[in-house]
Design an enzyme around this catalytic site. Structure first.
Site, PDB file in Angstrom:
ATOM      1  N   HIS A  75       0.819  -1.272   0.104  1.00 17.69           N
ATOM      2  CA  HIS A  75       0.167   0.138   0.061  1.00 17.69           C
ATOM      3  C   HIS A  75       1.017   1.434  -0.033  1.00 17.69           C
ATOM      4  O   HIS A  75       1.897   1.377   0.814  1.00 17.69           O
ATOM      5  CB  HIS A  75      -1.009  -0.039   1.299  1.00 17.69           C
ATOM      6  CG  HIS A  75      -2.106  -0.964   0.989  1.00 17.69           C
ATOM      7  ND1 HIS A  75      -3.535  -0.649   1.723  1.00 17.69           N
ATOM      8  CD2 HIS A  75      -2.284  -2.106   0.423  1.00 17.69           C
ATOM      9  CE1 HIS A  75      -3.986  -1.349   1.294  1.00 17.69           C
ATOM     10  NE2 HIS A  75      -3.923  -2.212   0.713  1.00 17.69           N
ATOM     11  N   TYR A 203      -9.134   5.841   7.580  1.00 22.35           N
ATOM     12  CA  TYR A 203      -9.341   6.154   8.958  1.00 22.35           C
ATOM     13  C   TYR A 203     -10.399   7.113   9.000  1.00 22.35           C
ATOM     14  O   TYR A 203     -10.283   8.360   8.396  1.00 22.35           O
ATOM     15  CB  TYR A 203      -7.980   6.582   9.508  1.00 22.35           C
ATOM     16  CG  TYR A 203      -7.010   5.628   9.589  1.00 22.35           C
ATOM     17  CD1 TYR A 203      -6.155   5.322   8.716  1.00 22.35           C
ATOM     18  CD2 TYR A 203      -6.599   5.184  10.687  1.00 22.35           C
ATOM     19  CE1 TYR A 203      -5.032   4.233   8.780  1.00 22.35           C
ATOM     20  CE2 TYR A 203      -5.547   4.125  11.034  1.00 22.35           C
ATOM     21  CZ  TYR A 203      -4.825   3.815   9.811  1.00 22.35           C
ATOM     22  OH  TYR A 203      -4.010   2.731  10.163  1.00 22.35           O
ATOM     23  N   PRO A 295      -3.709   0.496  18.810  1.00 17.48           N
ATOM     24  CA  PRO A 295      -3.561   0.239  17.357  1.00 17.48           C
ATOM     25  C   PRO A 295      -3.685   1.155  16.250  1.00 17.48           C
ATOM     26  O   PRO A 295      -3.310   0.820  15.343  1.00 17.48           O
ATOM     27  CB  PRO A 295      -4.711  -1.157  17.253  1.00 17.48           C
ATOM     28  CG  PRO A 295      -5.527  -1.167  18.416  1.00 17.48           C
ATOM     29  CD  PRO A 295      -4.812  -0.282  19.388  1.00 17.48           C
ATOM     30  N   LYS A 299       1.203   0.127  14.915  1.00 21.86           N
ATOM     31  CA  LYS A 299       2.745   0.037  15.627  1.00 21.86           C
ATOM     32  C   LYS A 299       3.114  -1.047  16.567  1.00 21.86           C
ATOM     33  O   LYS A 299       4.090  -1.285  16.563  1.00 21.86           O
ATOM     34  CB  LYS A 299       2.961   1.329  16.557  1.00 21.86           C
ATOM     35  CG  LYS A 299       3.263   2.570  15.560  1.00 21.86           C
ATOM     36  CD  LYS A 299       4.386   2.713  14.763  1.00 21.86           C
ATOM     37  CE  LYS A 299       4.034   3.390  13.501  1.00 21.86           C
ATOM     38  NZ  LYS A 299       3.971   2.764  12.376  1.00 21.86           N
ATOM     39  N   TYR A 387       4.367   6.656  10.313  1.00 22.26           N
ATOM     40  CA  TYR A 387       3.380   5.667   9.974  1.00 22.26           C
ATOM     41  C   TYR A 387       4.268   4.571   9.184  1.00 22.26           C
ATOM     42  O   TYR A 387       4.042   3.393   9.431  1.00 22.26           O
ATOM     43  CB  TYR A 387       2.310   6.207   9.035  1.00 22.26           C
ATOM     44  CG  TYR A 387       1.161   5.102   8.808  1.00 22.26           C
ATOM     45  CD1 TYR A 387       1.285   4.152   7.759  1.00 22.26           C
ATOM     46  CD2 TYR A 387       0.144   5.152   9.691  1.00 22.26           C
ATOM     47  CE1 TYR A 387       0.195   3.177   7.701  1.00 22.26           C
ATOM     48  CE2 TYR A 387      -0.941   4.369   9.552  1.00 22.26           C
ATOM     49  CZ  TYR A 387      -0.773   3.348   8.628  1.00 22.26           C
ATOM     50  OH  TYR A 387      -1.891   2.456   8.498  1.00 22.26           O
TER      51      TYR A 387
HETATM   52  P1  FAS Z   1       2.136 -11.675  21.748  1.00 21.25           P
HETATM   53  O1  FAS Z   1       1.060 -11.139  22.950  1.00 21.25           O
HETATM   54  O2  FAS Z   1       1.404 -11.686  20.341  1.00 21.25           O
HETATM   55  O3  FAS Z   1       2.357 -13.121  21.969  1.00 21.25           O
HETATM   56  C1  FAS Z   1       2.916 -13.433  23.252  1.00 21.25           C
HETATM   57  C2  FAS Z   1       2.770 -15.010  23.477  1.00 21.25           C
HETATM   58  O4  FAS Z   1       3.234 -15.637  24.769  1.00 21.25           O
HETATM   59  C3  FAS Z   1       1.202 -15.518  23.075  1.00 21.25           C
HETATM   60  O5  FAS Z   1       1.265 -16.374  22.389  1.00 21.25           O
HETATM   61  C4  FAS Z   1       0.864 -16.044  24.704  1.00 21.25           C
HETATM   62  O6  FAS Z   1       0.054 -17.089  24.842  1.00 21.25           O
HETATM   63  C5  FAS Z   1       2.385 -16.342  25.310  1.00 21.25           C
HETATM   64  N1  FAS Z   1       2.384 -16.375  26.651  1.00 21.25           N
HETATM   65  C6  FAS Z   1       1.932 -15.362  27.440  1.00 21.25           C
HETATM   66  N2  FAS Z   1       2.343 -15.588  28.808  1.00 21.25           N
HETATM   67  C7  FAS Z   1       3.005 -16.775  28.734  1.00 21.25           C
HETATM   68  C8  FAS Z   1       3.420 -17.750  29.838  1.00 21.25           C
HETATM   69  N3  FAS Z   1       3.571 -17.316  31.050  1.00 21.25           N
HETATM   70  N4  FAS Z   1       4.129 -18.742  29.383  1.00 21.25           N
HETATM   71  C9  FAS Z   1       4.363 -19.194  28.097  1.00 21.25           C
HETATM   72  N5  FAS Z   1       3.872 -18.428  26.918  1.00 21.25           N
HETATM   73  C10 FAS Z   1       3.244 -17.270  27.451  1.00 21.25           C
HETATM   74  N6  FAS Z   1      -0.940  -4.285  16.637  1.00 21.25           N
HETATM   75  C11 FAS Z   1      -1.284  -3.809  15.245  1.00 21.25           C
HETATM   76  O7  FAS Z   1       0.003  -3.007  15.176  1.00 21.25           O
HETATM   77  N7  FAS Z   1      -2.546  -3.589  14.873  1.00 21.25           N
HETATM   78  C12 FAS Z   1      -3.456  -4.030  15.341  1.00 21.25           C
HETATM   79  O8  FAS Z   1      -4.587  -3.952  15.017  1.00 21.25           O
HETATM   80  C13 FAS Z   1      -3.565  -4.742  16.653  1.00 21.25           C
HETATM   81  N8  FAS Z   1      -4.636  -5.272  17.277  1.00 21.25           N
HETATM   82  C14 FAS Z   1      -4.475  -5.918  18.473  1.00 21.25           C
HETATM   83  C15 FAS Z   1      -5.531  -6.712  19.177  1.00 21.25           C
HETATM   84  C16 FAS Z   1      -5.284  -7.235  20.446  1.00 21.25           C
HETATM   85  C17 FAS Z   1      -6.747  -7.730  21.015  1.00 21.25           C
HETATM   86  C18 FAS Z   1      -4.260  -7.312  21.162  1.00 21.25           C
HETATM   87  C19 FAS Z   1      -4.019  -7.915  22.352  1.00 21.25           C
HETATM   88  C20 FAS Z   1      -2.821  -6.634  20.337  1.00 21.25           C
HETATM   89  C21 FAS Z   1      -3.049  -6.156  19.062  1.00 21.25           C
HETATM   90  N9  FAS Z   1      -2.149  -5.757  18.412  1.00 21.25           N
HETATM   91  C22 FAS Z   1      -2.073  -5.005  17.298  1.00 21.25           C
HETATM   92  C23 FAS Z   1      -0.840  -5.771  18.825  1.00 21.25           C
HETATM   93  C24 FAS Z   1      -0.272  -7.201  18.644  1.00 21.25           C
HETATM   94  O9  FAS Z   1      -0.275  -7.280  17.267  1.00 21.25           O
HETATM   95  C25 FAS Z   1       1.135  -7.249  19.300  1.00 21.25           C
HETATM   96  O10 FAS Z   1       1.940  -6.035  19.084  1.00 21.25           O
HETATM   97  C26 FAS Z   1       1.796  -8.138  18.760  1.00 21.25           C
HETATM   98  O11 FAS Z   1       1.050  -9.454  19.167  1.00 21.25           O
HETATM   99  C27 FAS Z   1       3.028  -8.380  19.606  1.00 21.25           C
HETATM  100  O12 FAS Z   1       3.424  -9.509  19.529  1.00 21.25           O
HETATM  101  P2  FAS Z   1       4.180 -10.538  20.938  1.00 21.25           P
HETATM  102  O13 FAS Z   1       5.249  -9.451  21.400  1.00 21.25           O
HETATM  103  O14 FAS Z   1       4.981 -11.592  20.185  1.00 21.25           O
HETATM  104  O15 FAS Z   1       3.456 -10.608  21.996  1.00 21.25           O
HETATM  105  C1  PHB Z   2      -5.775  -4.117  10.724  1.00 23.59           C
HETATM  106  O1  PHB Z   2      -6.013  -4.224   9.619  1.00 23.59           O
HETATM  107  O2  PHB Z   2      -6.049  -4.872  11.715  1.00 23.59           O
HETATM  108  C2  PHB Z   2      -5.411  -2.629  11.222  1.00 23.59           C
HETATM  109  C3  PHB Z   2      -4.865  -1.799  10.195  1.00 23.59           C
HETATM  110  C4  PHB Z   2      -4.298  -0.535  10.615  1.00 23.59           C
HETATM  111  C5  PHB Z   2      -4.335  -0.220  12.203  1.00 23.59           C
HETATM  112  C6  PHB Z   2      -4.899  -1.054  12.972  1.00 23.59           C
HETATM  113  C7  PHB Z   2      -5.382  -2.115  12.557  1.00 23.59           C
HETATM  114  O3  PHB Z   2      -3.876   1.113  12.298  1.00 23.59           O
END
Ligand code: FAS
Ligand code: PHB
Length: 392
Positions: A75, A203, A295, A299, A387
């Site tokens: 994009h 957005y 989100p 980032k 961005y």
């Molecule tokens: P993660 O949380 O992905 O992974 C951590 C892992 O550790 C998990 O699999 C968990 O099960 C495991 N774990 C936890 N405790 C443990 C323990 N005690 N023992 C063993 N394993 C354990 N980012 C965006 O850029 N755009 C978005 O739209 C967006 N939406 C999101 C929506 C939600 C609901 C959440 C929670 C996050 C969102 N994020 C978004 C952010 C997300 O993408 C994170 O930045 C990303 O998952 C980070 O990756 P990790 O650091 O690997 O953490």
């Molecule tokens: C998504 O596609 O999940 C998404 C894209 C842009 C954002 C947040 C989430 O800023």
């Protein structure tokens, strides 16, 4: 109790943990990944959708980018709408760079497949993971699985276990400083097998609340609307979601959007959070274990990538050249970039959402900020470089 030895013990098989394990493996460095959930559970979480160029480069370096390069959508810009205004932010023009639309679920699957193909040790359903002997030269991870207790003796431990993990809680309390802002709203998101309403993301700042039109492919859409932080998901039928989304969209998008059944629906709370430092002795924190962003600026996942960039270089430098300088500067290197992404995500969240206590003056300033952004080349250049992702 079974006992194994590895160089780097990694807690968490999300994007951070799997990417680190893969990068270390390609340099001949051994790791063991302990994940408390099943692989299916990890893949069932629908999260990020936009990858910065830095993340794209890391996945190519990790030899996990073939499917992304085939199926990902490059994009060059996106739209911001407010009131009757629609303005396209031209990322390519302002930065020469682009972003890749490719879901976190797919990134995680590609990393899981690569780890399996290369004989990586990723242990799922590892219960009660705990860190022991952290102040010794050989810290260890213990966990239970199939009724047995196991230990993994390590040189270093990478806490890639997300916001609710055990690693940040294992840092000495007197050492850790935490900084937090919780937002008075959440994001209600759905995934649907429908054609995206637009080729690029939209957005939306609407007086009823924020909305975002995104996608996972040209046949799978991802939509979000701002909702109350304590919203009851059960109250949101698909029809109610589509009606509210269409009210917030510009007329032409509201009239042309393709609606359909949700294949996933969830509410994400929004918070800004930073834990400092990101290292204590032989324990490193990376990704959501150390920081959370709303989100809005896309980032979260991308910050996890830059942490893993710094951590992989530090560990490779240690094992291949006996260097300790990158280990010593890990936390500082990460936090300088983390705080800039925190600021951008907080700022973009502030100008795009409706705050419950917002006065008419606050609203006026919000619209003025958006009007200035969409009317100033300089403002758009600054916005675009944040961005697409600041340099590692
Ligand atoms: P993660 O949380 O992905 O992974 C951590 C892992 O550790 C998990 O699999 C968990 O099960 C495991 N774990 C936890 N405790 C443990 C323990 N005690 N023992 C063993 N394993 C354990 N980012 C965006 O850029 N755009 C978005 O739209 C967006 N939406 C999101 C929506 C939600 C609901 C959440 C929670 C996050 C969102 N994020 C978004 C952010 C997300 O993408 C994170 O930045 C990303 O998952 C980070 O990756 P990790 O650091 O690997 O953490
Ligand atoms: C998504 O596609 O999940 C998404 C894209 C842009 C954002 C947040 C989430 O800023």
């Amino acid at each position: 109790m079974s006992s194994t030895r590895t160089q780097v013990g990694i807690i968490g098989a999300g994007p951070s943990g799997l990417l680190l394990s893969q990068l270390l493996h390609l340099q001949g460095i051994d790791s063991v990944v302990l994940e408390r959930r099943s692989a299916d559970y990890v893949l069932g979480r629908v999260r990020a959708g936009v990858l910065e160029q830095g993340m794209v480069d890391m996945l190519r370096e990790a030899q996990c980018a073939d499917r992304m390069d085939k199926e990902g959508l490059v994009h060059e810009g996106f739209e911001i709408t407010f009131g009757e205004r629609r303005h396209r932010i031209d990322l390519k023009k302002h930065t020469g760079s682009t972003v890749m639309v490719y879901g976190q679920t797919e990134v995680t699957k590609d990393l899981m497949d690569a780890r399996e193909k290369m004989g990586g040790t990723v242990i799922y359903d590892a219960e009660n993971v705990a860190i022991e002997d952290l102040n010794s030269d050989t810290p260890k991870l213990t966990y239970q699985k199939d009724g047995q207790t196991h230990e993994v003796i390590c040189d270093y431990i990478a806490g890639c276990d997300g916001f609710h993990g055990v690693s940040r809680k294992s840092m000495p309390e007197k050492l850790l400083k935490e900084h937090e802002r919780v937002y008075p709203f959440g994001w209600l998101g759905i995934l649907s097998e429908t054609r995206p309403v637009s080729e690029e993301l939209i957005y939306v700042n609407h007086w009823r609340g924020f909305a975002l039109c995104s996608m996972r492919s040209m046949t799978r859409s991802r939509y979000y609307i701002q909702c109350a932080f304590d919203e009851d998901l059960e109250e949101w039928t698909d029809d109610r979601f589509w009606d509210e989304l269409r009210v917030r969209l510009p007329d032409e998008a509201a009239e042309t959007i393709e609606m359909g059944p949700s294949i996933e629906k969830s509410i994400a709370p929004l918070r800004s959070f930073v834990a400092e430092p990101m290292r204590h002795g032989r324990l490193f924190l990376a990704g959501d274990a150390a920081h959370i962003v709303p989100p809005t600026g896309a980032k979260g996942l991308n910050l996890a990538a830059s942490d893993i960039y710094y951590l992989s270089r530090a560990l490779i430098g240690f094992y291949k050249e006996g260097r300790e300088d990158l280990i010593d500067s890990y936390s500082e290197n990460c936090l300088r970039r983390v705080w800039k992404a925190e600021r951008f995500s907080w700022w973009f969240t502030n100008i795009m959402h409706r705050f419950p206590e917002q006065s008419s003056f606050d609203r006026g300033c919000q619209i003025a900020e958006l009007d200035y952004l969409c009317g100033s080349n300089a403002a758009q250049e600054a916005f675009a470089e944040n961005y697409v992702g600041l340099p590692f």
